[in-house]
Design an enzyme around this catalytic site. Structure first.
Site, PDB file in Angstrom:
ATOM      1  N   ASP A  44       0.822  -1.053   0.098  1.00  0.00           N
ATOM      2  CA  ASP A  44      -0.023  -0.089   0.044  1.00  0.00           C
ATOM      3  C   ASP A  44       0.859   1.252  -0.077  1.00  0.00           C
ATOM      4  OD1 ASP A  44       1.140  -0.126   2.386  1.00  0.00           O
ATOM      5  OD2 ASP A  44      -0.921   0.239   3.551  1.00  0.00           O
ATOM      6  N   LYS A 200       9.718  42.433 -10.965  1.00  0.00           N
ATOM      7  CA  LYS A 200       8.626  41.368 -11.769  1.00  0.00           C
ATOM      8  C   LYS A 200       7.402  41.701 -10.778  1.00  0.00           C
ATOM      9  CE  LYS A 200      10.467  37.049 -10.007  1.00  0.00           C
ATOM     10  NZ  LYS A 200       9.163  36.716  -8.954  1.00  0.00           N
ATOM     11  N   ASP A 226      19.943  32.457  -7.868  1.00  0.00           N
ATOM     12  CA  ASP A 226      18.775  32.070  -7.167  1.00  0.00           C
ATOM     13  C   ASP A 226      19.162  30.958  -6.370  1.00  0.00           C
ATOM     14  OD1 ASP A 226      16.095  32.619  -6.612  1.00  0.00           O
ATOM     15  OD2 ASP A 226      15.172  32.544  -8.268  1.00  0.00           O
ATOM     16  N   ASP A 230      12.838  26.148 -10.217  1.00  0.00           N
ATOM     17  CA  ASP A 230      11.787  24.877 -10.342  1.00  0.00           C
ATOM     18  C   ASP A 230      11.382  24.789 -11.812  1.00  0.00           C
ATOM     19  OD1 ASP A 230       9.630  23.287  -9.914  1.00  0.00           O
ATOM     20  OD2 ASP A 230       8.637  24.792  -8.567  1.00  0.00           O
ATOM     21  N   GLY A 233      10.414  29.461 -15.268  1.00  0.00           N
ATOM     22  CA  GLY A 233       9.714  30.761 -15.456  1.00  0.00           C
ATOM     23  C   GLY A 233      10.537  31.887 -15.056  1.00  0.00           C
TER      24      GLY A 233
END
Length: 319
Positions: A44, A200, A226, A230, A233
């Site tokens: 499971d 931004k 940075d 991820d 963008g």
């Protein structure tokens, strides 16, 4: 009369399943092997863990970045901590190269969870006595813990590589206002390079719209800095905008290569000369592309573990 364990013999190193190659590199740096452990799943999906050697009275370091699949790897970390606590380890240090849920570090609207604090509570309640993490999304997360916390940075590895490239007319760029402190520290160590900031407006999670650049990038080699990439963008939109503003070349540096879709398509589109990351998060072959450079932080983490174990200064490594 029995001889007591020496401090060196007390050191034990274990790894979860999230990034075994990194853990093996760290073990080689420390001149030791990873501890034996049985790890399996029931039908499971429940995880079973058993430590396969005596760790009674030992200082245990558990290496487990909470990368994709985040919830599985986080739960595995908690279970291994619990197993070590019940095996009478003297001290348990959770080595979390990538700390998950770090972006949910505060409330910006009503009825939100501060998941970064929840993860801190879970790690502490599981039985960790200390935490070692790298490049937190927000430094304030250290304050969510009531146990010792060592925060180290991937920047020494990234900076060493950048210096070896002998790039000229550098300007370090923060991809948003929130990363200014990180970019400023990076620029200072890069021969006090000038700093620029991209302003931004984020319309939704993982969607960024570039509006303006503060600073001079025309004719320069821009280095976007940075903590993580991820969906890419922010980085790719920032790189496009920097080129529109006259930047001659654009590089991207980040510690954590999360690379959620469609990151690879964006990063390999040619807008960036090179994407430089570390191996805190494993980068499989399916996520490799021509412009990608992956640097190892194994020696950095290994040295930090050794200094913690020897009760010597960690902060002096970054001066």
């Amino acid at each position: 009369m029995l001889t007591p364990l020496s401090d060196n013999n007390r050191l034990r190193l274990f790894s979860g399943s999230a990034n075994i190659p990194l853990a093996q590199e760290i073990a080689r740096y420390l001149g030791m092997d990873l501890g034996p452990m049985i790890r399996k799943r029931f039908a499971d999906g429940e995880l079973y863990v058993q430590i396969q050697e005596s760790i009674r009275g030992c200082d245990v370091y558990l290496i487990q970045p909470c990368s994709y699949p985040v919830n599985d790897h986080l739960m595995e970390l908690l279970i291994v901590i619990d197993a070590c606590r019940r095996a009478s380890a003297r001290q348990i240090t959770a080595v979390i190269p990538y700390y998950s849920y770090a972006r949910a570090d505060r409330k910006t609207a009503g009825r939100e969870s501060i998941a970064a604090k929840l993860v801190a509570n879970l790690v502490t309640e599981a039985g960790a006595d200390r935490v070692l993490a790298m490049d937190l999304h927000s430094a304030q997360i250290q304050g969510y813990f009531d146990i010792p916390f060592d925060h180290v940075y991937g920047s020494p590895v990234l900076l060493k590589y950048l210096r070896s490239k002998n790039l000229h007319d550098l300007v370090v760029v923060s991809p948003d206002v929130g990363g200014v402190a990180r970019a400023r520290a990076f620029a200072k160590k890069l021969n006090d390079a000038p700093l620029a900031i991209i302003d931004k407006r984020r319309q939704a999670h993982n969607v960024a719209e570039v509006m303006n650049v503060i600073g001079d990038v025309r004719g320069k080699t821009a280095v976007l800095v940075d903590d993580m990439i991820d969906t890419a963008g922010t980085i790719t939109e920032g790189a496009k905008f920097l080129r529109e503003e006259g930047a001659r070349q654009v590089y991207a540096c980040a510690t954590h290569a999360v690379f959620s879709p469609p990151a690879i398509e964006r990063l390999s589109s040619g807008v960036l000369e090179e994407v430089i990351v570390t191996n805190t998060v494993p980068v499989p072959d399916s996520k490799q592309f021509k412009q990608l450079t992956v640097l190892s932080v194994a020696n950095l983490i290994g040295e930090t573990i050794w200094r913690i174990h020897e009760d010597s200064s960690v902060s002096s490594m970054f001066r």
